[in-house]
Design a protein around this motif. Structure first.
Motif, mmCIF file in Angstrom:
data_model
loop_
_atom_site.group_PDB
_atom_site.id
_atom_site.type_symbol
_atom_site.label_atom_id
_atom_site.label_comp_id
_atom_site.label_asym_id
_atom_site.label_seq_id
_atom_site.Cartn_x
_atom_site.Cartn_y
_atom_site.Cartn_z
ATOM 1 N N UNK A 147 0.847 -1.207 0.000
ATOM 2 C CA UNK A 147 0.000 0.000 0.000
ATOM 3 C C UNK A 147 0.878 1.252 0.000
ATOM 4 N N UNK A 148 1.960 1.193 0.784
ATOM 5 C CA UNK A 148 2.896 2.315 0.845
ATOM 6 C C UNK A 148 3.509 2.578 -0.535
ATOM 7 N N UNK A 166 1.776 7.456 -6.414
ATOM 8 C CA UNK A 166 0.749 8.437 -6.779
ATOM 9 C C UNK A 166 -0.682 7.915 -6.721
ATOM 10 N N UNK A 167 -0.870 6.641 -6.304
ATOM 11 C CA UNK A 167 -2.240 6.112 -6.209
ATOM 12 C C UNK A 167 -2.747 6.237 -4.775
ATOM 13 N N UNK A 168 -4.060 6.119 -4.614
ATOM 14 C CA UNK A 168 -4.604 5.984 -3.261
ATOM 15 C C UNK A 168 -4.797 4.492 -3.013
ATOM 16 N N UNK A 169 -4.350 4.015 -1.856
ATOM 17 C CA UNK A 169 -4.427 2.572 -1.593
ATOM 18 C C UNK A 169 -4.913 2.329 -0.174
ATOM 19 N N UNK A 170 -5.517 1.152 0.054
ATOM 20 C CA UNK A 170 -5.992 0.801 1.393
ATOM 21 C C UNK A 170 -5.740 -0.690 1.595
ATOM 22 N N UNK A 206 -14.590 0.469 -1.659
ATOM 23 C CA UNK A 206 -13.214 0.969 -1.733
ATOM 24 C C UNK A 206 -12.898 1.326 -3.184
ATOM 25 N N UNK A 207 -13.232 0.390 -4.091
ATOM 26 C CA UNK A 207 -12.929 0.608 -5.512
ATOM 27 C C UNK A 207 -13.670 1.824 -6.062
ATOM 28 N N UNK A 208 -14.958 1.929 -5.683
ATOM 29 C CA UNK A 208 -15.696 3.040 -6.306
ATOM 30 C C UNK A 208 -15.274 4.397 -5.735
ATOM 31 N N UNK A 209 -14.549 4.380 -4.599
ATOM 32 C CA UNK A 209 -14.001 5.649 -4.099
ATOM 33 C C UNK A 209 -12.677 5.969 -4.798
ATOM 34 N N UNK A 210 -12.288 5.158 -5.775
ATOM 35 C CA UNK A 210 -11.050 5.431 -6.517
ATOM 36 C C UNK A 210 -9.806 4.996 -5.753
ATOM 37 N N UNK A 211 -10.006 4.069 -4.787
ATOM 38 C CA UNK A 211 -8.882 3.599 -3.962
ATOM 39 C C UNK A 211 -8.535 2.167 -4.395
#
Ligand SMILES: Nc1ncnc2c1ncn2[C@@H]1O[C@H](COP(=O)(O)OP(=O)(O)O)[C@@H](O)[C@H]1O
Ligand SMILES: N[C@@H](CC(=O)OP(=O)(O)O)C(=O)O
Length: 470
Positions: free
Chosen positions: A138-139, A145-149, A184-189
């Motif tokens: 995730x880091x 440059x992506x958002x990750x969870x 999570x996916x639909x929040x662009x993460x």
């Protein structure tokens, strides 16, 4: 093909250090930048799962110093990777890694105090490998440059039965995974899921069997109706033999789900034996791809096999460290009840049988099992039969299998196998052909397995490019 959703699995080699993780993250980012939603599923850093198993055994044996040394080395390895990926010492990632190692240390201390390592505690300990690598991925994604969870397998919705060490997903899993990951996916993460693990309905951590991150990825692929599941590897794809054993092993462009299952079952370490099962109903393809050569198409695993008519056999594979358990005694085995009680005893112990054969005189039944299961098999069988039957182990065996859907109805394949083995002076101990005719397997002396694999690979010309199939 224009994809909208892909599940990408990264194995231990692709997570082994900061630079491998950074490269893996860049492979996921490439697709996200093309507008594809990606779910990332990760394994533990290479060697960590074996290290965790070893330290759990050390704690059970009373050697807490050895266990703690191993935990300390592991902590350094994860901290170093986090630091090289750009985490500051007071970052949330470093804090989380520190806390997880502390929980691991406590769990291992519990094993040491009790001198008891149940399958359940082993799973709790061994799943830390994946739980620790998910935040690192995730880091890396965030730094690219992506958002990750990141999530554990249980948090991602993978709900399993209670077969600790070899758990299977329960029916409710697919809905839960969809519920938990869609938001999570639909929040662009980009979700990063710790592979290999799930949890029971009571929240106990389970593992899906060695190599189980492939299985996690396909479970998630099915749940989300992904276009494809991509398993990134350190090889070109699924090959005609283990490239470590056969130098001219070749990548196989297309395999059916059934062919891949046979290959994995008979020891091709490249995929988990059950990995394709979630995909079979929906027909979602699995692609095995090379992380070193991302534009190479790799192997496409799908419902239909492609046969060129000239290569009935597509691959040769082997399982090492096998034992044959012989049950013998004049006449006694002709009684159906006796054979039934042997199989009932095996089933009760949940032992996987690799091959079975019964002599036509009915005085002998031979069962091939992994040597690690031999002790339990001997115990189960001795408990199930009367004293006049002899139950003995022959260790140091290997099982070699040839696999290919083109073998169906084709004459001469078995003859080709036996003559290749005979020419290499390999003695065959057992023979079996599955009724699906997707494979023929033989048991042989383990010391000859590599030589036999090379001879069979050559005899069936598996290193040759197949003819184009239309
Ligand atoms: N038929 C085969 N095709 C490809 N790789 C194979 C095959 N048989 C065994 N292997 C071995 O499997 C390894 C890849 O599996 P594994 O290490 O579990 O992958 P990962 O951890 O990257 O998911 C390769 O390095 C290769 O040596
Ligand atoms: N780490 C687990 C699960 C796994 O799938 O690993 P890998 O992708 O490195 O084979 C294992 O070693 O069994």
């Amino acid at each position: 093909m224009a994809y909208s959703l892909l599940v990408m699995k990264f194995g231990g080699t692709n997570m082994q250090d900061a630079s491998a993780i950074r490269h893996s993250a860049s492979l996921a980012r490439r697709s996200v930048h093309e507008g594809i939603r990606v779910v990332v599923v990760v394994s533990a850093m290479a060697g960590v799962t074996n290290g965790l198993l070893k330290l759990a055994d050390a704690a059970q044996a009373g050697d807490i110093a050895a266990a703690n040394d191993e935990i300390a080395a592991m902590r350094t390895r994860h901290f170093t990777a986090a630091q090289e990926l750009g985490a500051s010492p007071d970052s949330a990632t470093v804090r989380e890694i520190r806390e997880m190692h502390e929980t691991l240390r406590q769990a291992v201390y519990g094993v040491y105090l009790l001198r008891e390592l149940t399958l359940r505690s082993r799973d709790l300990i061994v799943a830390f490998g994946e739980r620790l690598s998910a935040p690192l991925m995730a880091l890396a994604l965030e730094h690219s440059g992506l958002r990750a969870h990141h999530l554990t397998g249980g948090e991602a919705g993978i709900l399993t039965d209670t077969h600790f060490g070899n758990a299977k997903p329960l029916a409710g899993t697919y809905e839960r995974v969809k519920d938990r990951l869609s938001g999570v996916l639909s929040a662009g993460v980009t979700p990063v899921v710790a592979g290999f693990m799930g949890e029971t309905d009571k929240g106990a951590i389970t593992t899906l069997g060695r190599g189980g991150t492939d299985f996690s990825a396909t479970i998630i692929g099915k749940a989300l109706g992904a276009d494809e599941v991509w398993a990134w590897k350190d090889v070109d794809g699924v090959m005609s033999a283990d490239p470590r054993v056969v130098q001219d092993a070749r990548n196989i462009e297309v395999l059916s789900y059934g062919e891949v299952m046979e290959l994995a079952y008979f020891g091709a370490k490249v995929l988990h034996p059950l990995a394709v099962t979630p995909l079979q109903e929906s027909g979602i393809p699995l692609r095995v791809k090379s992380a070193a050569d991302p534009d190479f198409p790799g192997t496409l695993v799908q419902a239909d096999a492609l046969d060129d008519g000239r290569h009935p056999v597509k691959a040769v594979t082997a399982i090492r460290n096998v034992s044959i358990i012989n049950v013998s005694g004049a006449g006694a085995l002709g009684v159906p009840d006796v054979v039934a009680s042997l199989f009932a005893a095996i089933a009760r112990e949940n032992i996987t049988l690799l091959m079975v054969s019964q002599s036509s005189s009915m005085s002998n039944v031979s069962l091939a099992v992994q040597s690690s299961d031999a002790e339990r098999t001997l115990g189960a069988l001795r408990g199930a039969v009367t004293a006049e039957l002899l139950v003995e182990e022959q260790s140091g065996v290997a099982v070699l299998a040839i696999v290919g859907s083109g073998m169906r109805g084709q004459r001469g394949v078995a003859a080709g196998l036996f003559s290749a083995l005979a020419q290499s002076e390999v003695n065959i101990l057992m023979i079996s052909q599955g009724s699906s005719e997707l494979n023929i397997s033989v048991a042989l002396d383990g010391a000859q397995v590599e030589e036999a694999t090379r001879a069979v690979h050559q005899a069936f010309r598996l290193g040759e490019q197949p003819a184009a199939v239309h």
